[in-house]
Design a protein around this motif. Structure first.
Motif, PDB file in Angstrom:
ATOM      1  N   THR A   1       0.850  -1.190   0.000  1.00  0.00           N
ATOM      2  CA  THR A   1       0.000   0.000   0.000  1.00  0.00           C
ATOM      3  C   THR A   1       0.885   1.239   0.000  1.00  0.00           C
TER       4      THR A   1
ATOM      5  N   CYS B   1      -4.344   6.540  -0.534  1.00  0.00           N
ATOM      6  CA  CYS B   1      -3.784   5.193  -0.564  1.00  0.00           C
ATOM      7  C   CYS B   1      -3.910   4.631  -1.970  1.00  0.00           C
TER       8      CYS B   1
ATOM      9  N   LEU C   1      -3.144   1.053  -4.167  1.00  0.00           N
ATOM     10  CA  LEU C   1      -2.883  -0.362  -3.955  1.00  0.00           C
ATOM     11  C   LEU C   1      -2.089  -0.998  -5.084  1.00  0.00           C
TER      12      LEU C   1
ATOM     13  N   ILE D   1      -5.979  -1.902   3.283  1.00  0.00           N
ATOM     14  CA  ILE D   1      -5.695  -0.544   3.756  1.00  0.00           C
ATOM     15  C   ILE D   1      -5.993  -0.434   5.247  1.00  0.00           C
TER      16      ILE D   1
END
Length: 291
Positions: free
Chosen positions: A205, A221, A223, A231
């Motif tokens: 992340t 955030c 991914l 997360i």
């Protein structure tokens, strides 16, 4: 056997063979490529072709599928009025999911976002990726079983990128940071996941601090992997639990402050670069109380 559907598009790539187009560009699974070849169900400019034939940029490509290629699948339709569409074409649909709604049902008669999206599209749709029930934001659905494995492989190859906003507690984060803690199942609570760097699955992340409030921080955030609760687990483990997280925050209040606000991909059938964003009213309202 009756035809179930056809896929038609203009080749967005430079000159290549039919085999290269289907295998390397469209990422069509081997089994389906075999069916297409043996049944001669690939047409270029409405003409049958040899598997090594060339496909020029802009050529019209038609792929024909039978019921035995993709057996018919039906789904219980939900309420199309509950769908917030962001993008739709003949191949896939992207919608903005509200918090508190499951992406897909766990019981036969249960209605979830997939059921509502299928009702909106007027046909059975397929989940490409999911969001937790408590999370709001953009979700991608395939509109036919042909495009589903293509989108799934794009997701695996990180060709579909997902970005989230999260409002977190804890001390001030660096401007950017990447968490690589492996994630596994909680041994005593099947609802939860934990950091398990010995036996867990790889999870990456990337975080960017966007804004600092008196008590909290807004972070973005992004991914590289899609583990369950990724997360939420990464942030709570690193002492930055998400506000309102009912599983990982010691004192949750209000909605889970996690919103999938952005999704980008290259359209596999057109080569077009696509980028979408969506807001959440409840997320924005909570954010406005932080100043």
């Amino acid at each position: 056997m009756p035809m179930t559907f056809q896929v038609q598009f203009q080749n967005p790539y430079q000159k290549l063979s039919v085999k290269e187009l289907l295998e390397d560009k469209l990422l069509i699974p081997r089994k389906i490529r075999y069916f297409l070849r043996t049944k001669k169900h690939v047409l270029i400019n409405n003409q049958p072709i040899n598997w090594q034939s060339s496909v020029e940029h802009g050529d019209d490509v038609t792929l024909i599928f039978d019921d035995d290629d993709y057996p018919a699948k039906t789904i219980l339709f939900g309420d199309k009025q509950l769908v917030q569409p962001v993008y739709e074409d003949e191949h896939f649909i992207i919608v903005n999911k509200p918090e508190g709604m499951k992406t897909h049902a766990n019981q036969p008669n249960e209605l979830a976002l997939l059921n509502h999206v299928s009702a909106y599209a007027g046909q059975t749709c397929y989940v490409v990726h999911r969001l937790d029930k408590e999370t709001s934001g953009l979700v991608l659905f395939a509109k036919n079983p042909f495009i589903l494995p293509i989108l799934n492989r794009m997701l695996e190859k990180k060709a579909i990128k997902r970005y989230y906003w999260a409002l977190v507690d804890g001390k001030t984060l660096p401007k950017t940071i990447t968490y690589k803690d492996k994630i596994g199942r909680h041994r005593h609570d099947r609802r939860k996941r934990i950091v398990d760097n010995k036996h867990g699955q790889t999870a990456i992340t990337h975080l960017k601090r966007l804004k600092t409030y008196p008590k909290n921080q807004l972070v973005e955030c992004q991914l590289d992997t899609g583990r369950t609760h990724q997360i939420r687990v990464h942030l709570s483990y690193n002492e930055h639990p998400i506000i309102g997280d009912p599983l990982y925050h010691p004192h949750p209040k209000g909605r889970l402050m996690l919103h999938a606000y952005k999704l980008t991909l290259t359209h596999p059938m057109t080569g077009q670069q696509l980028s979408f964003q969506a807001k959440s009213d409840s997320f924005e309202q909570k954010l406005n109380t932080q100043a």
